[in-house]
Motif scaffolding. Structure first.
Motif, PDB file in Angstrom:
ATOM      1  N   ASP A 111       0.828  -1.201   0.000  1.00  0.00           N
ATOM      2  CA  ASP A 111       0.000   0.000   0.000  1.00  0.00           C
ATOM      3  C   ASP A 111       0.863   1.251   0.000  1.00  0.00           C
ATOM      4  OD1 ASP A 111      -2.468  -1.321   0.044  1.00  0.00           O
ATOM      5  OD2 ASP A 111      -2.385  -1.563   2.214  1.00  0.00           O
ATOM      6  N   ARG A 157      -0.415   3.992  -2.642  1.00  0.00           N
ATOM      7  CA  ARG A 157      -1.457   3.448  -3.506  1.00  0.00           C
ATOM      8  C   ARG A 157      -2.556   4.502  -3.665  1.00  0.00           C
ATOM      9  NH1 ARG A 157      -2.451  -1.735  -4.930  1.00  0.00           N
ATOM     10  NH2 ARG A 157      -1.204  -2.630  -3.228  1.00  0.00           N
ATOM     11  N   ALA A 184      -3.582   2.035   5.469  1.00  0.00           N
ATOM     12  CA  ALA A 184      -2.630   1.115   4.842  1.00  0.00           C
ATOM     13  C   ALA A 184      -2.495  -0.185   5.627  1.00  0.00           C
ATOM     14  CB  ALA A 184      -1.275   1.795   4.709  1.00  0.00           C
TER      15      ALA A 184
END
Length: 250
Positions: A111, A157, A184
């Motif tokens: 992430d 991300r 995350a």
């Protein structure tokens, strides 16, 4: 091996002295799946002419008046289509030609990826590593003693991001990253230098206002009483570092 698309966003306004360095650090990456977006605030000093030299290699350029740096960043975020986003503002650089490749090779499907930052002065002389060193493991609680991963050294991300808050004028990036860290699940330390950061941005020029804004952001996320205690530790660490090194290297 999967090569996720990275959207690199550069925000600039009247910085003809440094914009080319920043652009070349992105455009010359060995990693090929990069979307490059430049948001210009309506420069009149030759910045746009320099950008135009590389227009065939830049995905999107917007030049128009904005309502400050975070408004410009939100414009870039709205245009981004990559799986990950990285903000590399004018004057800063991706650390080396193979940095992005190293970051995504460090682990699959994270992430957040992050790394270390080297500081430079306005004449591009190295000041060494930041005082706030990147932690071995990054989490939401990592920032309670200061922002120990710089904005230029964190790959996020895109699906986890939200717009930068208009409530903050100088430190909205801290609030933005903390909001992402809460969501995350997989955070990877690339275990290398990933960014070069030039000191002297707006948060330095308006240092007192920036510090007050940061205090409010940390209080919102960690609680006011905890934040007061944490800032006593931050102050003690700052004094110790300054006495030892003669500078703060934030």
């Amino acid at each position: 091996m999967k090569m996720p698309r990275l959207s690199v966003i550069t925000v600039v306004f009247n910085n003809v002295k440094n914009i080319e360095r920043t652009m070349l650090s992105v455009l010359n990456q060995t990693y090929t799946n990069i979307e490059y977006i430049i948001i210009d605030g309506g420069s009149t000093d030759g910045t746009l002419e320099l950008i135009d030299k590389y227009k065939d290699r830049i995905t999107k350029v917007i030049s128009e008046k904005d309502n400050g740096i975070y408004d410009a960043m939100n414009k870039g975020l709205n245009l981004a289509t990559g799986e990950y986003v990285l903000f590399m503002n004018s004057g800063d650089e991706i650390y080396a030609r193979d940095t992005v490749e190293k970051v995504f090779d460090s682990a699959p499907d994270a992430d957040i990826y992050y790394g270390e930052t080297e500081m430079f002065d306005e004449n591009w002389r190295s000041l060494g590593q930041r005082r706030h060193k990147s932690p071995e493991e990054l989490s939401f609680t990592s920032f309670k003693y200061g922002m120990n991963v710089s904005h230029q050294a964190i790959y996020i991300r895109r699906s986890l991001t939200s717009p930068y808050s208009s409530e903050y004028k100088l430190s909205a990036d801290i609030d933005w990253i903390l909001n992402v860290l809460k969501k995350a699940r997989k955070i990877v330390n690339a275990d290398c230098y990933v960014a070069k950061y030039m000191v002297g941005g707006m948060s330095k020029k308006k240092h007192r206002e920036s510090l007050l804004e940061r205090f409010e952001i940390f209080s919102k996320h960690y609680g006011r009483l905890s934040n007061i205690f944490n800032h006593l530790i931050i102050a003690a660490n700052l004094v110790f570092y300054y006495l030892k090194n003669g500078r703060t290297n934030d």
